[in-house]
Design a protein around this motif. Structure first.
Motif, PDB file in Angstrom:
ATOM      1  N   UNK A   1       0.854  -0.966  -0.023  1.00 21.28           N
ATOM      2  CA  UNK A   1       0.036   0.066  -0.074  1.00 21.28           C
ATOM      3  C   UNK A   1       0.855   1.311   0.031  1.00 21.28           C
ATOM      4  N   UNK A   2       0.352   2.275  -0.188  1.00 18.44           N
ATOM      5  CA  UNK A   2       0.874   3.613  -0.223  1.00 18.44           C
ATOM      6  C   UNK A   2       0.448   4.844   0.436  1.00 18.44           C
TER       7      UNK A   2
ATOM      8  N   UNK B   1      -5.810  -2.674   5.428  1.00 13.16           N
ATOM      9  CA  UNK B   1      -5.096  -3.427   4.264  1.00 13.16           C
ATOM     10  C   UNK B   1      -4.008  -4.377   4.976  1.00 13.16           C
TER      11      UNK B   1
ATOM     12  N   UNK C   1      -7.112   3.594   6.541  1.00 11.32           N
ATOM     13  CA  UNK C   1      -7.473   2.883   5.488  1.00 11.32           C
ATOM     14  C   UNK C   1      -6.341   1.689   5.079  1.00 11.32           C
ATOM     15  N   UNK C   2      -5.233   2.324   4.983  1.00  7.27           N
ATOM     16  CA  UNK C   2      -4.075   1.470   4.774  1.00  7.27           C
ATOM     17  C   UNK C   2      -3.635   0.259   5.861  1.00  7.27           C
TER      18      UNK C   2
ATOM     19  N   UNK D   1      -2.726   4.296  -6.731  1.00  6.22           N
ATOM     20  CA  UNK D   1      -2.953   5.030  -5.407  1.00  6.22           C
ATOM     21  C   UNK D   1      -2.143   6.033  -5.111  1.00  6.22           C
TER      22      UNK D   1
ATOM     23  N   UNK E   1      -8.449   5.118  -1.394  1.00  5.65           N
ATOM     24  CA  UNK E   1      -7.304   4.638  -0.890  1.00  5.65           C
ATOM     25  C   UNK E   1      -7.690   3.037  -0.876  1.00  5.65           C
ATOM     26  N   UNK E   2      -8.645   2.661  -0.410  1.00  3.04           N
ATOM     27  CA  UNK E   2      -9.205   1.242  -0.388  1.00  3.04           C
ATOM     28  C   UNK E   2      -9.427   0.531  -1.895  1.00  3.04           C
ATOM     29  N   UNK E   3     -10.166   1.392  -2.782  1.00  2.00           N
ATOM     30  CA  UNK E   3     -10.705   0.839  -3.835  1.00  2.00           C
ATOM     31  C   UNK E   3      -9.554   0.974  -5.124  1.00  2.00           C
ATOM     32  N   UNK E   4      -8.633   1.954  -5.007  1.00  2.00           N
ATOM     33  CA  UNK E   4      -7.746   2.071  -6.254  1.00  2.00           C
ATOM     34  C   UNK E   4      -6.749   1.103  -6.408  1.00  2.00           C
TER      35      UNK E   4
ATOM     36  N   UNK F   1     -10.573   7.609   2.043  1.00  2.00           N
ATOM     37  CA  UNK F   1     -10.726   6.425   2.652  1.00  2.00           C
ATOM     38  C   UNK F   1     -11.048   5.332   1.469  1.00  2.00           C
TER      39      UNK F   1
ATOM     40  N   UNK G   1      -3.194  -0.531  -6.981  1.00  2.00           N
ATOM     41  CA  UNK G   1      -1.938  -0.108  -6.365  1.00  2.00           C
ATOM     42  C   UNK G   1      -1.387   0.752  -7.053  1.00  2.00           C
TER      43      UNK G   1
END
Lengths: 390, 294
Positions: free
Chosen positions: A200-201, A216, A212-213, B262, B254-257, B251, B259
């Protein structure tokens, strides 16, 4: 009215031109300038300039370089890349033969480009982006940092040696260095060490929350996190949020999460590791490094980040190259620097080539944080460094 | 399902922080058309005050920090904003930037540019565990306190004499003054309220990140400003919903896009903002002053 404006302009020019007077540095001194962040959020990363001050004192005590005493001048970029060129001009006009610039490509290159265009050597305190050199700036630009490919490879190989197998790569997208470090870690990991459990970024400069990250990370089956953020620029709050969410797997980071100044943000932090140029915690196995930190503490107070040794190393490298060239002429000095093969410097054995003005084979110190206390583990070199990818 | 609940809680807590900031900025704008970019510095100073006092006693630190931020807000109104109250909006905007930079660099002088780490209200960092869901108590606290504050503010605005005067002033400042509303007092109350909101935001940001730096409020003020615009400048409920809109969109993206996309999340967030403004140029909720009257 016009006359008055003219008078003010003249006065300003005289004030600004103070530099020209000093530019004609007298015959027994040579000027080294630092166009770096003395204020603003990048300032903690430019702490190595204090290492340069200690090195200059040593050189001067031993008779100087080519018989000249070094005079050190500084100009503040205020952590603004746009101010970099102005700061470089300020020290160049005071006669600087060597310009130290910020420890990062994005923030240091404007000053370096200015020095290059005026035919002077620019040395980044510790930029890791391999663009810092011939390819990104010019033949007079060097970095005392270790190239990001090597830094990422050391992180990956050391983590693998601990028996960790499933990395979650948490990439900070704020600057080239933090992005590339994640990419090189991944490149090295996927080159025979294993597969990646998740990605994640975040952006350390703009993200206030990583909720959010973190969700994940929880969903992945990772057994450690490769974190490429900078502690002082948004990284510490993210690390705090990771631990607050109950994620206690090991975290390994790069040089930018070194230091003790941010540890109060995450009390009792454990299982946190990062690579660096030295250990400032009184346990570095190299005596010269131990001496350096003792002198640093005496002169500037408690040390902040372990990479301040690079500032010392730059002065060592430059004075040796100048002595070998027998001149301060930047081209000649650069040619001598390019001949360095495992040159022993305080930050490690350093190699430059006509193609690469940044190190790839210096081992790095791995330090750890357990129960909120930092300590050095040992130096570690990568057996295989991924190819540079611009 | 677990993920969905996690994401909803994440979105609400991020949105609440933005909503509190947007409301602080929206309150002042509604009454005096001042976009107060120094609001971010009110938050920053609140956080530093917590650190300065926390060694003593946490509840005391909260009270003292809140009081100091309110005093600071009132003081900046008196010193910097009152003299330019009748100037053009541009002058007021420049003044707010000046106050913002002044306060930032004042704190660089006092505390240095290097971020400071410190722990505050450690208990809030622990999570509630419900089955497989772990929700930090802080996130719940942020949402709950925001709801309470919003409800309290709504009551204040509709039931109290000052509240009614503030709404009247927001509607038509000159008419309200002609009818006997005292401008100085109404504006001072608005600044005090925005100081309280900044103080609460400071507490949450400090507990969440544990890291203070003089520039920490800048991004927050920017988001708060954008939130008041999409909410409809001048509308308080609009500012709150604008804050939640940005938080939730951030949010979810961030979760749906994927990688690769992002890192460009902000581009998508602000594309969403542009879409909202294209559909409703006056914002989601039009402030009363924007309506043309014949």
């Amino acid at each position: 009215m016009l006359r008055r404006v003219g008078a003010i302009a003249l006065a300003a020019a005289v004030a600004a031109g103070g530099g020209f007077g000093q530019a004609a540095a007298d015959d027994d001194t040579v000027v080294v300038g630092a166009a770096i962040a003395l204020s603003g959020f990048v300032a903690p990363y430019d702490d190595p300039h204090k290492g340069a001050i200690l090195a200059i004192e040593d050189v001067n005590a031993q008779g100087g370089v080519l018989g000249k005493q070094i005079e050190f001048v500084t100009a503040d970029t205020k952590s603004d890349p746009a101010q970099g060129a102005n700061a470089a001009i300020e020290v160049l006009e005071q006669g600087a033969e060597l310009v130290l610039v910020t420890c990062d490509f994005d923030f240091g290159s404007p000053a370096a480009i200015t020095a290059q265009s005026r035919g002077k050597i620019a040395f980044s305190l510790c930029a890791g982006d391999p663009k810092f050199g011939v390819q990104g700036i010019g033949d007079l630009a060097f970095s005392m940092g270790i190239g990001t490919p090597a830094e990422g490879a050391i992180m990956a190989e050391w983590a693998h040696a601990q028996g960790w197998r499933k990395p979650f790569i948490f990439k900070d997208t704020q600057v080239e260095y933090t992005k590339k470090l994640a990419d090189y870690f991944q490149a090295r990991w996927e080159d025979g060490l294993g597969t990646v459990a998740g990605h994640d970024t975040f952006n350390g400069q703009t993200d206030t929350s990583a909720a959010g990250q973190i969700t994940r990370i929880k969903e992945s089956d990772a057994d450690f996190i490769a974190f490429t953020g900078a502690a002082g620029v948004g990284g510490a709050p993210i690390i705090k949020q990771i631990r607050a969410a109950g994620i206690d797997i090991p975290i390994i980071g790069g040089v930018a999460v070194d230091g003790v100044y941010w540890l109060d943000a995450v009390p009792n932090l454990s299982e946190f590791y990062n690579v660096n140029y030295s250990s400032l915690h009184g346990d570095d196995p190299i005596d010269a490094v131990q001496d350096f930190w003792a002198r640093y503490a005496e002169r500037f107070g408690p040390p902040i980040v372990g990479f301040s040794v690079t500032g010392y190393a730059i002065i060592e490298a430059w004075t040796r190259a100048v002595e070998r060239a027998g001149t301060f002429d930047a081209k000649a000095v650069a040619l001598e620097l390019e001949k360095f093969v495992k040159e022993p410097l305080l930050s490690g054995d350093t190699t430059y080539t006509p193609e690469w003005h940044i190190n790839f084979d210096t081992p790095l110190m791995v330090t750890q944080v357990q129960n909120g206390v930092r300590s050095g583990i040992g130096r570690f070199a990568a057996s295989k460094v991924p190819p540079v990818d611009f | 399902m677990t993920t969905a609940i996690q994401v909803i809680v994440d979105a609400l807590s991020v949105g609440s922080l933005y909503a509190l900031t947007a409301l602080g900025i929206g309150l002042i704008f509604g009454i005096m058309r001042l976009i107060n970019f120094a609001h971010g510095e009110f938050v920053m100073i609140g956080a530093y005050m917590l650190m300065a006092i926390v060694a003593q006693y946490e509840p005391l630190a909260i009270i003292v920090a809140m009081v100091l931020v309110v005093v600071l807000a009132l003081f900046s109104e008196r010193i910097a904003f009152r003299p330019v109250r009748n100037a053009s909006p541009t002058t007021m905007l420049v003044t707010s930037f000046a106050v913002s930079y002044f306060l930032q660099y004042l704190f660089v002088m006092i505390y240095g540019a290097r971020p400071k780490g410190f722990e505050f209200l450690a208990g809030l960092a622990e999570p509630f565990v419900i089955g497989t869901i772990r929700i930090p108590k802080l996130n719940v606290a942020i949402v709950a306190v925001t709801i309470v504050l919003l409800a309290g503010l709504a009551l204040f605005l509709t039931r109290s004499r000052f509240g009614v005067q503030m709404r009247a002033a927001a509607l038509n400042f000159r008419m309200a003054r002609l009818l006997g509303v005292r401008a100085d007092r109404v504006i001072a109350v608005a600044f005090a309220l925005s100081g309280i909101l900044a103080g609460v935001t400071a507490i949450f940001i400090t507990v969440q990140g544990g890291t203070l730096s003089p520039g920490m409020g800048v991004q927050l003020a920017l988001i708060g400003f954008v939130a008041t615009i999409i909410g409809g400048m001048g509308s308080l409920i609009g500012a709150v919903l604008g804050g939640y809109f940005i938080g939730v969109v951030t949010v979810l993206l961030q979760f749906g896009l994927p990688l690769e996309m992002r890192p460009y999340r902000e581009a998508f967030v602000f594309a969403a903002v542009i879409l909202v403004l294209l559909a409703r140029p006056q914002g989601l909720f039009r402030g009363a002053e924007a309506r043309e009257r014949v």
